[in-house]
Design a protein around this motif. Structure first.
Motif, PDB file in Angstrom:
ATOM      1  N   PHE A   1       0.884  -1.058   0.174  1.00  0.00           N
ATOM      2  CA  PHE A   1      -0.272   0.500  -0.191  1.00  0.00           C
ATOM      3  C   PHE A   1       0.829   1.097  -0.027  1.00  0.00           C
TER       4      PHE A   1
ATOM      5  N   GLU B   1       2.352   1.968  -3.586  1.00  0.00           N
ATOM      6  CA  GLU B   1       1.126   2.944  -4.456  1.00  0.00           C
ATOM      7  C   GLU B   1       1.313   4.418  -3.476  1.00  0.00           C
TER       8      GLU B   1
ATOM      9  N   SER C   1      -8.633   8.453  -2.565  1.00  0.00           N
ATOM     10  CA  SER C   1      -9.278   7.286  -3.702  1.00  0.00           C
ATOM     11  C   SER C   1      -8.172   6.218  -3.973  1.00  0.00           C
ATOM     12  N   LEU C   2      -7.282   6.019  -3.166  1.00  0.00           N
ATOM     13  CA  LEU C   2      -6.187   4.882  -2.932  1.00  0.00           C
ATOM     14  C   LEU C   2      -6.491   4.586  -1.367  1.00  0.00           C
TER      15      LEU C   2
ATOM     16  N   GLU D   1      -9.429   5.026  -0.396  1.00  0.00           N
ATOM     17  CA  GLU D   1     -10.900   4.021   0.488  1.00  0.00           C
ATOM     18  C   GLU D   1     -10.367   3.102  -0.337  1.00  0.00           C
ATOM     19  N   LYS D   2      -9.212   2.341  -1.670  1.00  0.00           N
ATOM     20  CA  LYS D   2      -9.378   1.509  -2.222  1.00  0.00           C
ATOM     21  C   LYS D   2      -8.884   0.356  -1.570  1.00  0.00           C
ATOM     22  N   TYR D   3      -8.006   0.728  -0.382  1.00  0.00           N
ATOM     23  CA  TYR D   3      -7.543   0.279   0.623  1.00  0.00           C
ATOM     24  C   TYR D   3      -8.586  -0.573   2.193  1.00  0.00           C
ATOM     25  N   ARG D   4      -9.754   0.567   1.767  1.00  0.00           N
ATOM     26  CA  ARG D   4     -10.469   0.277   3.090  1.00  0.00           C
ATOM     27  C   ARG D   4     -10.951  -0.656   3.705  1.00  0.00           C
ATOM     28  N   ASP D   5     -11.017  -1.792   3.674  1.00  0.00           N
ATOM     29  CA  ASP D   5     -11.573  -3.139   4.020  1.00  0.00           C
ATOM     30  C   ASP D   5      -9.713  -4.078   3.357  1.00  0.00           C
ATOM     31  N   PHE D   6      -9.305  -3.438   2.914  1.00  0.00           N
ATOM     32  CA  PHE D   6      -8.023  -4.636   1.786  1.00  0.00           C
ATOM     33  C   PHE D   6      -7.516  -5.310   3.836  1.00  0.00           C
TER      34      PHE D   6
END
Length: 226
Positions: A56, A59, A185-186, A188-193
């Motif tokens: 993460f 990125e 946005s990134l 949010e992409k990992y919000r539940d990772f």
């Protein structure tokens, strides 16, 4: 405390502030005159979990290269802050062996436990990995609170706030964000990772600076859980 609700509330409120430009930058990260030190009991995630965190962070660095990113050596969970960092604290002011002995007595009553790192949350000044814990961690914290309260040892447990979570700070804002929307946005992409679940087998007592940087951290003792 419902951790999921707590992290969600923190995320919602903080992302709104960051999006509006109301975030906070920390100018002491690069200061050569920062003398804030303390002693802390910390937990280190395992290698696999830290590897996913760095995925993460790689990125995030591509979007915001000028922010402060935690290296694997510095990623930690604060089990409890025994002496919160303050300007001028030095180990010569305490007898470390007395702290080790008290902590050992407390930890001897507790077994290994697991922590799950899943998803991200935020504050107005940093990005955090969400940690979900078993009851054991807070039982250890309560035992340590009681132990230190009944001792003569210098401590400042809960002076700032009573820790109840198991989060890990991984990004701190140290300069103006150049691409706020892309960073959010990134996140949010990992919000539940799912970054991983690991067993806590050891706990470290460390002398540390505010950011737990390896070059300043001195390991005082490593405790093993049964």
């Amino acid at each position: 405390m419902n951790l999921a609700e707590h992290y969600h509330k923190l995320y919602t409120e903080s992302v709104a502030k960051i999006s509006a430009g109301n975030y906070e930058t920390d100018h002491l990260i690069d200061s050569d005159t920062d003398q804030r030190f303390g002693i802390t009991l910390v937990i280190r995630p395992d290698v696999a979990t830290k590897g996913k965190i760095q995925q993460f962070l790689t990125e995030a660095k591509a979007i915001e290269p000028d922010q402060y990113y935690y290296q694997n050596s510095d990623i930690h969970i604060t089990l409890i802050s025994i002496i919160s960092c303050y300007d001028g604290f030095d180990l010569k002011y305490i007898h470390v062996e007395d702290y080790i002995q008290l902590i050992q007595q407390v930890l001897a009553r507790h077994k290994r436990f697991k922590i799950q790192f899943k998803g991200l949350t935020a504050s107005p000044s940093c990005i955090l990995v969400q940690g979900f814990l078993t009851d054991t961690l807070n039982e250890i914290r309560d035992d340590l609170r009681a132990g230190f309260k009944n001792s003569y040892l210098q401590q400042s447990i809960d002076k700032r706030y009573a820790i109840q979570t198991a989060h890990s700070t991984v990004i701190r804002f140290r300069s103006e964000l150049a691409r706020v929307d892309a960073l959010l946005s990134l996140i949010e992409k990992y919000r539940d990772f799912d970054f991983g679940t690991f067993e806590v087998r050891q706990v470290e007592l460390v002398y540390n600076d505010w950011y737990q940087r390896e070059k300043f951290v001195k390991k005082l003792h490593q405790f093993s859980l049964s």
